[in-house]
Design an enzyme around this catalytic site. Sequence first.
Site, PDB file in Angstrom:
ATOM      1  N   CYS A 336       0.835  -1.204   0.000  1.00  0.00           N
ATOM      2  CA  CYS A 336       0.000   0.000   0.000  1.00  0.00           C
ATOM      3  C   CYS A 336       0.875   1.261   0.000  1.00  0.00           C
ATOM      4  O   CYS A 336       1.538   1.552  -0.982  1.00  0.00           O
ATOM      5  CB  CYS A 336      -0.984  -0.028   1.155  1.00  0.00           C
ATOM      6  SG  CYS A 336      -2.374   1.115   0.953  1.00  0.00           S
ATOM      7  N   HIS A 435      -3.496  -5.460   0.979  1.00  0.00           N
ATOM      8  CA  HIS A 435      -3.248  -5.808   2.373  1.00  0.00           C
ATOM      9  C   HIS A 435      -3.612  -7.277   2.589  1.00  0.00           C
ATOM     10  O   HIS A 435      -4.521  -7.805   1.949  1.00  0.00           O
ATOM     11  CB  HIS A 435      -4.093  -4.945   3.310  1.00  0.00           C
ATOM     12  CG  HIS A 435      -3.674  -3.514   3.350  1.00  0.00           C
ATOM     13  ND1 HIS A 435      -2.509  -3.092   3.958  1.00  0.00           N
ATOM     14  CD2 HIS A 435      -4.262  -2.397   2.864  1.00  0.00           C
ATOM     15  CE1 HIS A 435      -2.412  -1.777   3.855  1.00  0.00           C
ATOM     16  NE2 HIS A 435      -3.457  -1.333   3.176  1.00  0.00           N
TER      17      HIS A 435
END
Length: 513
Positions: A336, A435
């Site tokens: 991310c 994630h």
Amino acid sequence: MRKAVPLMIQGTHSDAGKSAIVTALCRIFVQDGFKTAPFKSQNMSLNSYITIDGKEIGRAQGVQAEAAGIIATTDMNPILIKPTGNYQSQIVVHGEPFKNMKAGEYREDFFQQGLKIIRDSYDRLSASYERIVIEGAGSPAEVNLNDRELVNMRVANIANAPVILVGDIEKGGVFASLVGTLQLLEPEDRKRVIGVIINKFRGDVSLLEPGLNWFEEYTGVPILGVVPYIDNLIIEAEDSVVLNQYTSKLDASKELDIAVIRLPLISNFTDIDPFFEEPDCHVRFVNSVNDLGAPDLLILPGSKNTIEDMMFLHSSGLANRIMDLVQKEMVIVGICGGYQMLGNSIEDNYQIESVHMKVEGLRLIPLKTKMTPTKTTVHSKGIARFGEENIPVSGYEIHMGESYFEDECSHFIQLPGRNEGAMTRDKQIFGTYLHGIFHNDLLREILLNEIRFKKGLEPIRNRASFAQKREASFELLAKVVRENIQIERIHKLLTDFQKVEIKHNETKEKDKK
């Protein structure tokens, strides 16, 4: 319509173990035959959980819903506060960004609106479940905040919930903190406290008994249990304060050294959890060049303010050190915000996260990121290409930016209808918005064995399933808590409290007539 029977868990301070006790009670109540849901009106956390419909809530409530065997919804955490730095936080309402606010603005301008959101969410949950286990935040005795708080005794009043107060004995002074908290409560709020639980105890409970007896005599509040410290629980934390327990030093007894950069605004650090369960891995969280050393695997985790955290990498000297280590064939992964940092640059022309509009990245992949007002929150499944391997993977995305390549680069994951992430041909550097990428057991195994091969070590096959270990942790937590609290007494106290409330309400109605 009959409403759920609520129970609220409050603590003497942050990190007293409220989330773990709520998680345990969610599982215990389900085991005892009650359809149960968690609830936390307002959560401040940079560890998020994505609901099945792509909304963002506090990770603890998602985990608690899993413990209860139900699908998490935003009603379980209607307000999420995500600090962004610069004395501001992003306010997330029912899973979607609402506004960036400073603390004073939130207290003054959002209070009434927040109160309605909380009431409506709780009412919907209460109509659908038999038990609601409510989690407070910080301490209910923070007298400077109580006039406009939205998460402790005001919520107990909204739900007509009895309260169990949790104290953490590991930090010392547990009786002082419990007694002090009770004495600082308003008399009407103190009446809601049906008992206390002492948490994280290490040692012989018999040595604690004189203190337990004294407490009950002094306060008139019963001790409902002493829960021992439980080692090796695989249940995600939501507060970065837990990172303080992890070392930054190398453990030479482990074959693989994994370093995670502890960014000032680190988020979703639970992405790293599966590595803690691997027998050959030692995981370190580092924030200085001196502690970084020369790890086998370096992970750049998520960030709530990627530009500010990238600036930290530059100012601390970590960026230059990372570049040196890449030349020495260290494997580096960005997730991310960490993925964005691997690129050439990050721009925030709308100042969504930062007052700084642009920062140079590590320039390890030809990626450019621009922050956008729209947040992506979605569950994703696809195929990761790791060399010659095609590996099924799943995870979730939470990010504000959009990234694109400025030069040719191989994608890391094929998702339905789009490519995602990037990987260099030598498999040394890769990044993804996904994630939970390391929660995929096969990918984690292949990555670790690739590093073992580079070090001349034999591969480890058929590594244990992280998901199975996590489910076993839910069962262990519930078992230990059940064995060390008076669960039957708690069931009776809940029933008795509701009877008193019903009688009290009936009396008020008669008085009105």
